[in-house]
Design an enzyme around this catalytic site. Structure first.
Site, PDB file in Angstrom:
ATOM      1  N   TRP A 199       0.475  -1.543  -0.231  1.00 15.28           N
ATOM      2  CA  TRP A 199       0.077  -0.484  -0.220  1.00 15.28           C
ATOM      3  C   TRP A 199       1.113   1.517   0.021  1.00 15.28           C
ATOM      4  CZ3 TRP A 199      -5.212   1.985   0.372  1.00 15.28           C
ATOM      5  CH2 TRP A 199      -5.310   3.185   0.740  1.00 15.28           C
ATOM      6  N   MET A 200       0.403   1.970  -0.800  1.00 14.08           N
ATOM      7  CA  MET A 200       1.087   3.371  -0.464  1.00 14.08           C
ATOM      8  C   MET A 200       0.360   4.501  -0.761  1.00 14.08           C
ATOM      9  SD  MET A 200       2.283   5.453  -4.080  1.00 14.08           S
ATOM     10  CE  MET A 200       4.392   4.885  -4.193  1.00 14.08           C
ATOM     11  N   ASN A 201       0.244   5.867   0.336  1.00 10.32           N
ATOM     12  CA  ASN A 201      -0.797   7.313   0.107  1.00 10.32           C
ATOM     13  C   ASN A 201       0.439   8.308   0.233  1.00 10.32           C
ATOM     14  OD1 ASN A 201      -0.906   6.127   3.080  1.00 10.32           O
ATOM     15  ND2 ASN A 201      -1.440   7.997   3.499  1.00 10.32           N
ATOM     16  N   ASP A 202      -0.244   8.689   1.040  1.00  6.94           N
ATOM     17  CA  ASP A 202       1.284  10.455   0.418  1.00  6.94           C
ATOM     18  C   ASP A 202       2.335  10.933   0.421  1.00  6.94           C
ATOM     19  OD1 ASP A 202      -1.725  10.765   1.717  1.00  6.94           O
ATOM     20  OD2 ASP A 202      -0.939  11.820   4.352  1.00  6.94           O
ATOM     21  N   PHE A 226       3.594   8.462   9.989  1.00 16.60           N
ATOM     22  CA  PHE A 226       2.735   9.018   9.335  1.00 16.60           C
ATOM     23  C   PHE A 226       3.781  10.332   9.034  1.00 16.60           C
ATOM     24  CE2 PHE A 226      -1.953   8.767  11.002  1.00 16.60           C
ATOM     25  CZ  PHE A 226      -1.271   7.491  11.309  1.00 16.60           C
ATOM     26  N   SER A 227       3.242  11.208   8.207  1.00 17.78           N
ATOM     27  CA  SER A 227       3.234  12.151   7.188  1.00 17.78           C
ATOM     28  C   SER A 227       4.786  13.229   7.050  1.00 17.78           C
ATOM     29  CB  SER A 227       2.365  12.626   6.075  1.00 17.78           C
ATOM     30  OG  SER A 227       1.743  11.524   5.004  1.00 17.78           O
ATOM     31  N   ASP A 261       1.851  15.727   9.789  1.00 16.89           N
ATOM     32  CA  ASP A 261       2.815  16.132   8.306  1.00 16.89           C
ATOM     33  C   ASP A 261       3.180  17.234   8.503  1.00 16.89           C
ATOM     34  OD1 ASP A 261       0.600  14.089   8.043  1.00 16.89           O
ATOM     35  OD2 ASP A 261      -0.936  15.302   7.337  1.00 16.89           O
ATOM     36  N   GLU A 308      -5.379  18.242   6.428  1.00 18.88           N
ATOM     37  CA  GLU A 308      -3.893  17.845   6.503  1.00 18.88           C
ATOM     38  C   GLU A 308      -2.947  17.631   5.795  1.00 18.88           C
ATOM     39  OE1 GLU A 308      -5.228  13.501   7.535  1.00 18.88           O
ATOM     40  OE2 GLU A 308      -6.466  13.984   5.565  1.00 18.88           O
ATOM     41  N   TRP A 316      -9.401   8.840  -0.428  1.00 22.05           N
ATOM     42  CA  TRP A 316      -9.859   7.974   0.387  1.00 22.05           C
ATOM     43  C   TRP A 316     -11.061   8.202   0.507  1.00 22.05           C
ATOM     44  CZ3 TRP A 316      -6.475   5.863   3.090  1.00 22.05           C
ATOM     45  CH2 TRP A 316      -5.124   6.399   3.962  1.00 22.05           C
TER      46      TRP A 316
END
Ligand code: FRU
Length: 491
Positions: A32-35, A94-95, A164, A219, A302
């Protein structure tokens, strides 16, 4: 808790064949990848980290994945940079962002997440800002973490929503960072901290507060100067739509405004969605050596994650990196010029009359860069609708539909093969008139990015249509004239 070593071993073993990935958009090495995180220049390369869960293709306990590039269109995977192994980040790294220290080491700034099982309500979940220092490959978390603790949040802000950090260095060598926080009114705000050395931080001021108009919590802030203006990018949660702006629930906003000489007083004068499509979130920027401000975003949203294929060994993609500029008081975006070097097999058509439905010889494909100019074909009578279908097969297509009378351009992936009842359409208002519509469409196996009128608006969507569906066709209700240049993209 799985260690960094385990993550590195795992991703080494789980090689995903190149042909199962996009050609020039970054996907997670596995899982999985997000930001995007820590988008920076270091030792002559672009570094891009990302929110990462290697063990399956769903969001979970966040690691930092890592890739490098010399040209922003070819990426090389490096080993996972951080795993959530320490008490202060046990529930996620987190980011965050990255900069270079005076001694040449790379500094990562990120949010450590800690959930204290059975802790007193309101004090059982913390987000704090933490550091790791490294050489571009291996990173050691700082012994003094967290460096910005929850005690350093002003005026009763949330201890839970504090994340973030985006760091940058000033000309005098000191550092600043902005970080998102939920204020006591439950709305997002951006806090600014400063530091002489990158390790010891003090709170300076609230840079901007959400008055409730732009969603709730904010965010992933980014803050920089561009062409004399201050620019703040944020990704608000829980947005309410406003006209054709801000339809994505989790949206993106760009504020442009005046910024004082010392960079501390920011007064927004303009706001807009950064992307008018479906899949774009949490963008972050870097300054290139030749002075371009380049932005990359998570090419996903999301609220629309159900578009992905649950069985895929990877989930999540990055957008094409985009050069930013300001024109007519708006943010413009354009694919990085490095992409031009990948253009191959040019095909060109001029003044083609489109009436009814047609395709053009040699115009097809799923990995391409296409520029179109659409003009009325009849001086007396404007056409009613012009549409382009792409990723088209027997059963599937995605379309762009322009209605000149309404100045409206719609991106629609309803028939792209998705079996989920999620949002598949978005529109944007083409506010520069309808006499000439200019589009640049970038396709890469699982995505479409549409740059409208030189980058005044951008619409991005992921499409997981089978690759055999590679047709492109045009349709006009009335008469239109089309100029078209298409290139295949070869990595
Ligand atoms: C935004 C976000 C960030 C957070 C990260 C967690 O997409 O929710 O606020 O740091 O994702 O993965």
């Amino acid at each position: 808790m799985r260690t960094l070593e385990e993550a590195r071993k795992w991703e080494e073993e789980k090689k995903i064949p190149e042909e199962k990935r996009p050609v020039f958009h970054l996907t997670p090495r596995v899982g999985w990848m997000n930001d995007p995180n820590g988008f920076s220049r270091y030792q002559g390369k672009y570094h891009l980290f990302y929110q990462y869960y290697p063990y399956n293709s769903f969001w979970s306990s966040m690691h930092w994945g890592h890739a490098v590039s010399t040209d922003l269109v070819h990426w090389e995977y490096l080993p996972c940079a951080m795993a959530p192994e320490d008490e202060y980040d046990q529930d996620g790294c987190f980011s965050g962002s990255s900069t270079t220290l005076p001694d040449g080491r790379q500094l990562l700034v990120y949010t450590g997440v800690r959930h204290i099982e059975g802790g007193p309500p309101g004090r059982d979940f913390y987000q704090t800002q933490c550091l790791a220092v490294g050489d571009g490959l291996n990173y050691e978390k700082y012994a003094g973490n967290p460096v910005i603790s929850t005690e350093m949040i002003p005026d009763g802000g949330s201890l839970h929503d504090f994340r973030d950090p985006k760091i940058w260095q000033l000309d005098d060598g000191s550092y600043r960072l902005v970080v998102a926080n939920r204020g006591s009114d439950k709305n997002g705000r951006i806090l600014l901290y400063e530091s002489a050395d990158g390790f010891s931080w003090t709170f300076r001021k609230v840079l901007l507060e959400n008055d409730g108009r732009f969603g709730r919590m904010w965010e992933c802030p980014d803050f920089f100067r561009l062409e004399g203006k201050g620019v703040l990018l944020v990704s608000p949660q829980d947005m309410l739509p406003e006209g054709v702006e801000y339809h994505n629930g989790n949206g993106t906003v760009c504020f442009l405004g005046t910024l004082s000489e010392d960079g501390l007083d920011f007064h927004p004068e303009h706001h807009q969605a950064i992307d008018y499509g479906i899949d774009f979130y949490a963008p972050q920027t870097v300054l290139s050596p030749d002075g371009r401000r380049i932005m990359i975003g998570w090419m996903q949203n999301w609220d629309a994650c159900a578009i992905r294929k649950p069985a895929s060994p990877w989930a999540g993609q990055m957008s094409i990196p985009r050069e930013l500029s300001i024109r007519d008081g708006r943010l413009y975006q354009w694919p990085v010029r490095e992409l031009d070097a990948l253009r191959a097999e040019k095909r060109e058509f001029r003044d083609i009359e489109i009436e009814g439905e047609m395709s053009l010889p040699g115009i097809s494909g799923r990995v391409l860069d296409m520029e179109l100019v659409i003009r009325p074909g009849d001086a007396e009578k404007m056409y009613r609708r012009f549409s382009i279908r792409f990723a088209q097969g027997k059963d599937y297509y995605t379309s762009l539909r322009f209605r000149p009378h309404e100045f409206s351009l719609k991106l629609d992936r309803t028939f792209s093969g998705s079996r989920r009842a999620i949002v598949h359409q978005r529109s944007c208002f083409v506010d520069q008139g309808a006499e000439e519509l200019r589009l640049r469409i970038i396709l890469d196996r699982y995505s479409a990015e549409v740059f409208v009128n030189g980058g005044r608006q951008v619409m991005t969507a992921t499409i997981y249509t089978e690759q055999e569906a590679d047709g492109i066709s045009f349709c006009c209700d009335g008469k239109a004239k089309l100029n078209l240049v298409q290139y295949n993209i070869r990595a």
